[in-house]
Design a protein around this motif. Structure first.
Motif, mmCIF file in Angstrom:
data_model
loop_
_atom_site.group_PDB
_atom_site.id
_atom_site.type_symbol
_atom_site.label_atom_id
_atom_site.label_comp_id
_atom_site.label_asym_id
_atom_site.label_seq_id
_atom_site.Cartn_x
_atom_site.Cartn_y
_atom_site.Cartn_z
ATOM 1 N N LYS A 1 -28.756 62.256 -34.359
ATOM 2 C CA LYS A 1 -29.923 62.550 -34.314
ATOM 3 C C LYS A 1 -31.102 61.395 -33.760
ATOM 4 C CE LYS A 1 -28.862 66.417 -37.894
ATOM 5 N NZ LYS A 1 -28.999 67.009 -38.374
ATOM 6 N N THR B 1 -25.711 73.429 -37.683
ATOM 7 C CA THR B 1 -26.315 74.630 -37.467
ATOM 8 C C THR B 1 -25.835 76.138 -37.046
ATOM 9 O OG1 THR B 1 -27.204 74.007 -35.586
ATOM 10 C CG2 THR B 1 -28.889 73.306 -36.652
ATOM 11 N N ARG C 1 -35.408 61.052 -33.021
ATOM 12 C CA ARG C 1 -36.476 61.641 -33.789
ATOM 13 C C ARG C 1 -37.209 61.695 -32.590
ATOM 14 N NH1 ARG C 1 -34.688 64.569 -38.065
ATOM 15 N NH2 ARG C 1 -33.805 63.141 -39.435
ATOM 16 N N ASP D 1 -39.499 70.342 -32.814
ATOM 17 C CA ASP D 1 -38.340 70.279 -33.087
ATOM 18 C C ASP D 1 -37.855 69.688 -34.014
ATOM 19 O OD1 ASP D 1 -37.323 72.293 -31.564
ATOM 20 O OD2 ASP D 1 -36.341 70.944 -30.181
ATOM 21 N N SER D 2 -37.104 69.252 -35.556
ATOM 22 C CA SER D 2 -36.897 68.170 -36.250
ATOM 23 C C SER D 2 -36.041 66.840 -36.008
ATOM 24 C CB SER D 2 -35.480 69.045 -36.870
ATOM 25 O OG SER D 2 -36.740 69.587 -38.192
ATOM 26 N N TRP D 3 -35.405 67.386 -34.021
ATOM 27 C CA TRP D 3 -34.765 66.575 -33.739
ATOM 28 C C TRP D 3 -34.228 66.368 -32.099
ATOM 29 C CZ3 TRP D 3 -32.022 68.559 -37.830
ATOM 30 C CH2 TRP D 3 -30.265 68.875 -36.527
ATOM 31 N N GLN E 1 -42.577 78.311 -38.662
ATOM 32 C CA GLN E 1 -41.338 76.957 -38.996
ATOM 33 C C GLN E 1 -40.156 77.887 -37.928
ATOM 34 O OE1 GLN E 1 -41.631 75.086 -42.017
ATOM 35 N NE2 GLN E 1 -40.014 73.689 -42.088
ATOM 36 N N THR F 1 -45.485 73.864 -33.820
ATOM 37 C CA THR F 1 -44.082 73.298 -34.395
ATOM 38 C C THR F 1 -43.776 72.512 -33.905
ATOM 39 O OG1 THR F 1 -42.818 75.368 -33.994
ATOM 40 C CG2 THR F 1 -44.501 75.561 -35.892
ATOM 41 N N PRO G 1 -33.646 72.649 -36.281
ATOM 42 C CA PRO G 1 -34.761 73.059 -36.883
ATOM 43 C C PRO G 1 -36.121 72.669 -36.810
ATOM 44 C CG PRO G 1 -32.662 72.423 -38.854
ATOM 45 C CD PRO G 1 -32.374 72.899 -36.872
ATOM 46 N N LYS G 2 -37.245 73.306 -37.035
ATOM 47 C CA LYS G 2 -38.268 73.403 -36.329
ATOM 48 C C LYS G 2 -39.358 72.524 -37.440
ATOM 49 C CE LYS G 2 -38.083 75.154 -32.037
ATOM 50 N NZ LYS G 2 -38.535 74.365 -31.541
ATOM 51 N N LYS G 3 -40.408 71.715 -37.031
ATOM 52 C CA LYS G 3 -41.294 71.103 -38.894
ATOM 53 C C LYS G 3 -42.108 71.763 -37.840
ATOM 54 C CE LYS G 3 -38.390 67.478 -40.444
ATOM 55 N NZ LYS G 3 -38.672 66.230 -40.564
#
Length: 293
Positions: free
Chosen positions: A290, A10, A292, A180-182, A160, A178, A137-139
């Motif tokens: 990563k 990132t 999840r 965290d993506s991982w 997001q 939101t 990155p956020k989901k």
């Protein structure tokens, strides 16, 4: 000669732990640019961990680095750097923001990671660095947004990105909608350390431990247990006990150099550790998977 780079998907900026002689030369064989080093952490003042730093800082400046650089290091080393640069009339093109590791309290929050110093046991003050990934990155929690009657719109994008928004007069907090993506990845990179137990309060949920294994256990007993260094058996047992999934061993005594000379260290570590085990060599590159949430 010790130097370990940590980079992140990132960010173009990267972090360096220790900077022995030859570090900037070895970088020529990698994709890492000296101009993008944002953080340098030095574990202790012995030359095989820091003598490359004055030249590295000068090269960073010559490569066009203008953004500030964070240096976390023993106070004596900070003095050494200022004297080295001053006596050789080096004018850095960036602000070198120095933090004495002895007085670093808690985590230091940086743009792409958090850094925490851990006191170790060596012949001189020595530290390990716990590095935790930031900026994952956020989901969106779509089901929760819909359940709360929040229709899709530009505010979804803002949430997001981590921004709080106002929707139909109601304040929406990004942290509530939101995730965290991982799971942020976390590693520890150590300086010289004869007592792995010094890490026991900081290894929960780490993905990788980088630790020295200067001797086999039998050789350490032969030369004396208070050398300031560890052995393959001791650190392997520690990593196994604390369920550390990845272990990278480094800093081997010269008595183990040469063809097949590492076999005694490898055999000992493999006997006591069942995770992913690596033995450091120049330009070894490891990827942290990563996980999840």
């Amino acid at each position: 000669m010790s130097a370990t780079a940590v980079s992140f998907e990132t960010s173009k900026q990267w972090l360096l732990v220790d900077c022995a002689e030859g570090t900037q030369h070895q970088l020529l064989s990698t994709s890492l640019s000296p101009a993008k080093v944002a953080v340098i952490c030095i574990t202790h003042i012995h030359g095989d961990h820091c003598y490359g730093l004055p030249g590295m800082l000068s090269s960073m400046s010559l490569h066009g680095r203008t953004q500030p650089v964070t240096l976390i290091a023993p106070q004596k080393l900070i003095q050494f750097i200022h004297l080295s640069l001053g006596l050789t009339d080096v004018k850095l093109g960036f602000d070198l923001q120095c933090h004495a590791v002895e007085s670093l309290a808690g985590e230091l929050e940086l743009s792409f990671c958090r850094v925490k110093a851990i006191e170790l046991k060596h012949r001189v003050p020595s530290f390990g660095y716990q590095i935790t990934e930031c900026g994952v990155p956020k989901k969106l929690e779509i089901a929760k947004l819909e359940a709360d009657g929040i229709a899709s719109g530009p505010h979804y994008n803002a949430l997001q990105k981590g921004q709080d928004v106002t929707y139909e007069g109601k304040k929406l907090r990004s942290t509530e909608y939101t995730f965290d993506s991982w799971r942020p990845r976390k590693i520890i990179i150590c300086g010289d350390n004869e007592k792995p137990a010094k890490l026991q309060n900081d290894v929960d949920d780490i993905d990788l431990l980088v630790h020295e294994a200067t001797f086999t256990h039998a050789d350490l007993l032969r030369v004396g247990t208070h050398t300031g260094h560890s052995d393959a058996k001791r650190i392997a047992e520690f990593a196994q006990k604390h369920h550390i999934p990845m272990l990278a061993l480094t800093h081997f005594s010269v008595r183990y150099h040469g063809p097949s000379m590492l076999e005694a260290l490898k055999s000992e570590a493999n006997e006591h550790y069942q995770g992913l085990l690596y033995f450091a060599e120049d330009l070894l590159s490891l990827s942290i998977p990563k996980q999840r949430n």
